[in-house]
Structure formats: structure tokens, C-alpha cells
Design a protein around this motif. Structure first.
Motif, PDB file in Angstrom:
ATOM      1  N   SER A 128       0.934  -1.120  -0.078  1.00  0.00           N
ATOM      2  CA  SER A 128       0.145  -0.053   0.001  1.00  0.00           C
ATOM      3  C   SER A 128       0.824   1.159   0.029  1.00  0.00           C
ATOM      4  CB  SER A 128      -0.996   0.142   1.290  1.00  0.00           C
ATOM      5  OG  SER A 128      -0.440  -0.135   2.476  1.00  0.00           O
ATOM      6  N   VAL A 187      -5.521  -3.364   7.320  1.00  0.00           N
ATOM      7  CA  VAL A 187      -6.493  -2.371   7.073  1.00  0.00           C
ATOM      8  C   VAL A 187      -5.885  -0.914   7.658  1.00  0.00           C
ATOM      9  CG1 VAL A 187      -8.708  -1.608   7.768  1.00  0.00           C
ATOM     10  CG2 VAL A 187      -8.331  -4.007   7.213  1.00  0.00           C
ATOM     11  N   GLU A 188      -5.227  -0.827   8.792  1.00  0.00           N
ATOM     12  CA  GLU A 188      -4.732   0.521   9.028  1.00  0.00           C
ATOM     13  C   GLU A 188      -3.702   0.829   8.011  1.00  0.00           C
ATOM     14  OE1 GLU A 188      -3.064   3.360  12.625  1.00  0.00           O
ATOM     15  OE2 GLU A 188      -4.022   1.314  13.245  1.00  0.00           O
ATOM     16  N   ASP A 191      -5.297   2.508   5.258  1.00  0.00           N
ATOM     17  CA  ASP A 191      -5.715   4.097   5.965  1.00  0.00           C
ATOM     18  C   ASP A 191      -4.596   4.916   6.024  1.00  0.00           C
ATOM     19  OD1 ASP A 191      -7.852   5.453   7.067  1.00  0.00           O
ATOM     20  OD2 ASP A 191      -6.937   5.185   8.909  1.00  0.00           O
ATOM     21  N   VAL A 194      -3.606   5.951   2.397  1.00  0.00           N
ATOM     22  CA  VAL A 194      -4.818   6.862   1.881  1.00  0.00           C
ATOM     23  C   VAL A 194      -4.451   8.292   2.367  1.00  0.00           C
ATOM     24  CG1 VAL A 194      -7.043   7.493   1.515  1.00  0.00           C
ATOM     25  CG2 VAL A 194      -6.486   5.170   1.360  1.00  0.00           C
ATOM     26  N   GLY A 195      -4.145   8.479   3.852  1.00  0.00           N
ATOM     27  CA  GLY A 195      -4.097   9.546   4.397  1.00  0.00           C
ATOM     28  C   GLY A 195      -2.854  10.296   3.578  1.00  0.00           C
TER      29      GLY A 195
END
Length: 417
Positions: A128, A187-188, A191, A194-195
Motif C-alpha cells: 500500500s 487495514v490500518e 488507511d 490513503v492519508g
């Protein structure tokens, strides 16, 4: 804006992505199920790919001056990075760095990325964060002030899962097992990624940037297959999971943020689909839509006034569904589902429509209908087909019509030898 009735175009990855890119049911592109690696099969599944004639969002936006980029997962062809099938640049992406399917050997230090048809080799870090860094680098190196379309497709939290140890440690006290903590950490990590990207937009005064965040399907079932040992996603109040035509299969998160613009904010239960991206982006950008029947509708009115009442029903025909009813349709508050019967027997699960099963599928009948009012019953717990006979008959007629139209336009794969 949080959309609580947002739908992906299929309950599994490859068709969902094809529908998103084209604004049409993925069945029309001939992508019925996830696309495996290349291996000749009797149902011609090895032929499946997004075909060169398909019109896509990036190609449409390029026509009005947009720069375009894909980073992450592609999964729209059986022959990835091969001249024998179209690749992302054939569909309007100026620049791309992607994998065929999942990051391998896991999200940590993946070695299967390809950048603009060149193999990259092992990249240190987690998928990610690698993907977002690539997106930011592309934006940094963009030489013009043209608007851009950026598709960021994360691998997480799909197996094979790997997560930063500091995040795993954070979740261990809250988890039943280490695998569950690794899932939460996964999942974090998305996050956080994306942030980073949103922060980059804001810091660089990209003050007219529309961001849509969603998923290609619902959560995987724990241990559905041997490697799914981290699949701790939950459907919440929804029935089913990934690969189901009940709500949890394709009713997914929908979040929209328009940086620098006054837009309707808050929560809405208006029915929106990833099919709607193409007509919406066309209206916002001034691009001309492809000259073909689209299944999506523009939801610009939702962004501007918080109002959107779709006219076209949403229909899914997923022939490899885990649940019994493989065909589903949402229209207004109502959802109807049906099984498929061929020659007096339930149609077996199939991955692909090809010349060997075309007649079987096209001559089959929809049977065993059930109907739910999703506004009152998000759980799909009470079949109202007998309690609401007039609504049921109307929904049944509409489903028959819409399913026939879908079948008539569905692509059939024929091996040419």
C-alpha cells in the motif's frame, strides 16, 4: 460524503474492475469471474481479458486533456504484461505500475510489479505504501498543469497478508489471534497510505480534486480456501460475504471527498454504483461519453444537491455465486433474487460463458424468486414475495426483461484454432 447504499459491479475482483472502468455490466465485456493465471481450460477461461474495443474512463478523460495513471492491481487480463492481450496502456493509462493479481510473495517486499511493461523486481516496503509513493512520484514528475485521473488499487487486505510489526503489536491486545491482529494492521496500513495521498493533494493546493474510495467486493470468508487464514473482515448487518449475490457480496464502502469544492456532505442512502463513475466523470470533465449503452448514470446531482434517484435498475448475474440465487436486481427500495434452472435442474456454478455452455445458460429459466425491501430490511431476512404480490409481479417482470437484455449482450468466448 458517506454512501451507505453503494454497490460494486460484481461480488468478485476482476469483473468488478472491468465494470468500474467501462460503466457497463462486466458480463458484457465477458468477464464473469476472477481471472486466474494463464492455464488452458475447457471453458476458455484462459482467453478472458478486457478486450481492445472496450471504452474506459481513462481513455475518455484523455480525450479532454487529462493525464492518466494506474498504480496497484490490474487483474483484467489472463496474459499480464504480454503483447498477446491488451495491457493498461491500451486502455488510456499514460503511466502504470501494476501487478496481475495480488502482491507476491506477500504485501511485504513484493517482487511482481511491472512498470510500463518493464518488470521492476523486488521493492522494499509494504504494497500500500509502495503504491502511494509511486502515485506521488508520478504527480511530482508531471510536467504540465493538465488535470489528472489517478486510479490507486490497493492489494490489502487481500491474502497473502503481511503487515508492519508495529501495527500488529498495536492490535494484538484487541485480537483473538495473531492472524486477526495482522488483518487489522493491514487495514490500518491502507488507511495510512490513503492519508498520505490526501495530505499530498492538500499540501500541493490541488483544490479541485474529487476522491472516491470504495472496494471491489465484500469481505472474504475466513478459511474459505487454505490461504485465507487472515480473512477476518466482517459484513456487519449484511447477509453473505464475497462471492454472494446477497448484499454483503457487493454492497461496499462508498466515500467521496471533493477537495476545494462545496459539495453535499454527510450520509446518504441513495443507490449508487461503481457503474456510475464513467457518466459522472464525463459530466464533470466535459468529456464525451462512448457511443454505446451504459449501465451507469451520472450522480453529479448527488454531489451538488444531495439528490439522486436512479432510473436504471442494478442487475448482477454472477454464475459462480456461493448462495443459491445467482441473479439479483435492485430497483428503488426493493431487491429481487432468482435461481437459474436448466433442463429441470439448478444451473451448476460456472466461471465463464463460452460456446460450450452458451445454449444451456441462454435457455435456462429464472426460478425460486425472493424479494426484500432493503430500506426496511438491510439484513434480507424477510422474503416479501407473497406479502407484496403487486410489487413482486412488477419486480419479477422487470428482472426477466433486464436479465434477457444482459444475456443478449453478454460476451461469449470462442477459441479460434
Amino acid at each position: 460524503m458517506k454512501l451507505t447504499s453503494f454497490y460494486s459491479t460484481a461480488p468478485v475482483c476482476s469483473p468488478s474492475r472491468a465494470g468500474l472502468l467501462t460503466g457497463r455490466s462486466p458480463n458484457k465485456a465477458g468477464i464473469y469471474d476472477f481471472i486466474p493465471g494463464l492455464k488452458k481450460s475447457p471453458d476458455n477461461r484462459d482467453l478472458v481479458h478486457l478486450q481492445a474495443h472496450e471504452q474506459t474512463i481513462p481513455a475518455m478523460l484523455k480525450s479532454v486533456g487529462y493525464a492518466t495513471c494506474l498504480v496497484g492491481k490490474w487483474h483484467c487480463s489472463s496474459r499480464f504484461n504480454s503483447d498477446k492481450q491488451p495491457q493498461p496502456d491500451d486502455f488510456g493509462f499514460d503511466y502504470w505500475m501494476a501487478t496481475h493479481n495480488n502482491a507476491a510473495p506477500s504485501h511485504k517486499n513484493p517482487n511482481n510489479f511491472v512498470r510500463n511493461r518493464e518488470k521492476v523486481g523486488e521493492i522494499e516496503g509494504f504494497s500500500s505504501q509502495i503504491i502511494v509513493s509511486e502515485a506521488i512520484n508520478w504527480l511530482e514528475n508531471k510536467k504540465d498543469n493538465n488535470p489528472f485521473f489517478l486510479e490507486v488499487t490497493f492489494h490489502e487486505p487481500h491474502e497473502p497478508i503481511a503487515s508492519p510489526e508495529d501495527l500488529v503489536q498495536k492490535y494484538l491486545p484487541k485480537a483473538k489471534t495473531r492472524e486477526e491482529a495482522e488483518y487489522f494492521a493491514n487495514v490500518e496500513n491502507v488507511d495510512i497510505a490513503v492519508g498520505r495521498l490526501v495530505e499530498y493533494f492538500k499540501k500541493n493546493n490541488m483544490d479541485n480534486t474529487l476522491i472516491v474510495f470504495s472496494s471491489d467486493n465484500g469481505p472474504e470468508t475466513l478459511m474459505r480456501y487454505s490461504r485465507a487464514k487472515h480473512s477476518y473482515g466482517t459484513p456487519g448487518p449484511l447477509k453473505g460475504m464475497k462471492l454472494w449475490t446477497n448484499e454483503a457480496g457487493f454492497r461496499v464502502p462508498g466515500i467521496i471527498n471533493w477537495i476545494g469544492k462545496d459539495m453535499y456532505s454527510g450520509t446518504t442512502d441513495k443507490v449508487v454504483s461503481a457503474l456510475d463513475y464513467m457518466p459522472t466523470f464525463a459530466e464533470l470533465s466535459g468529456a464525451k461519453l462512448p457511443n454505446r449503452n451504459l449501465d451507469g448514470e451520472s450522480f453529479v446531482s448527488l454531489l451538488e444537491q444531495g439528490e439522486f434517484n436512479r432510473e436504471k435498475p442494478l442487475i448482477w448475474a454472477f454464475y459462480d455465486a456461493i448462495n443459491e440465487q445467482k441473479v439479483a436486481m435492485r430497483k428503488g427500495d426493493w431487491k429481487i433474487m432468482a435461481s437459474i434452472e436448466a433442463n429441470g435442474e439448478t444451473l451448476p456454478n460456472i466461471h465463464n460463458l463460452y460456446d460450450g455452455n452458451e445454449a444451456l445458460v441462454k435457455n435456462a429459466k429464472l426460478v425460486n424468486h425472493v424479494m426484500f425491501n432493503l430500506t426496511k430490511d438491510i439484513h434480507e431476512s424477510e422474503d416479501l414475495s407473497t406479502q407484496e404480490p403487486e410489487v413482486f409481479e412488477e419486480m419479477k417482470k422487470t428482472l426477466e426483461l433486464e436479465y434477457k437484455k444482459l444475456l443478449d449482450e453478454s460476451h461469449i468466448w470462442v477459441r479460434e484454432e
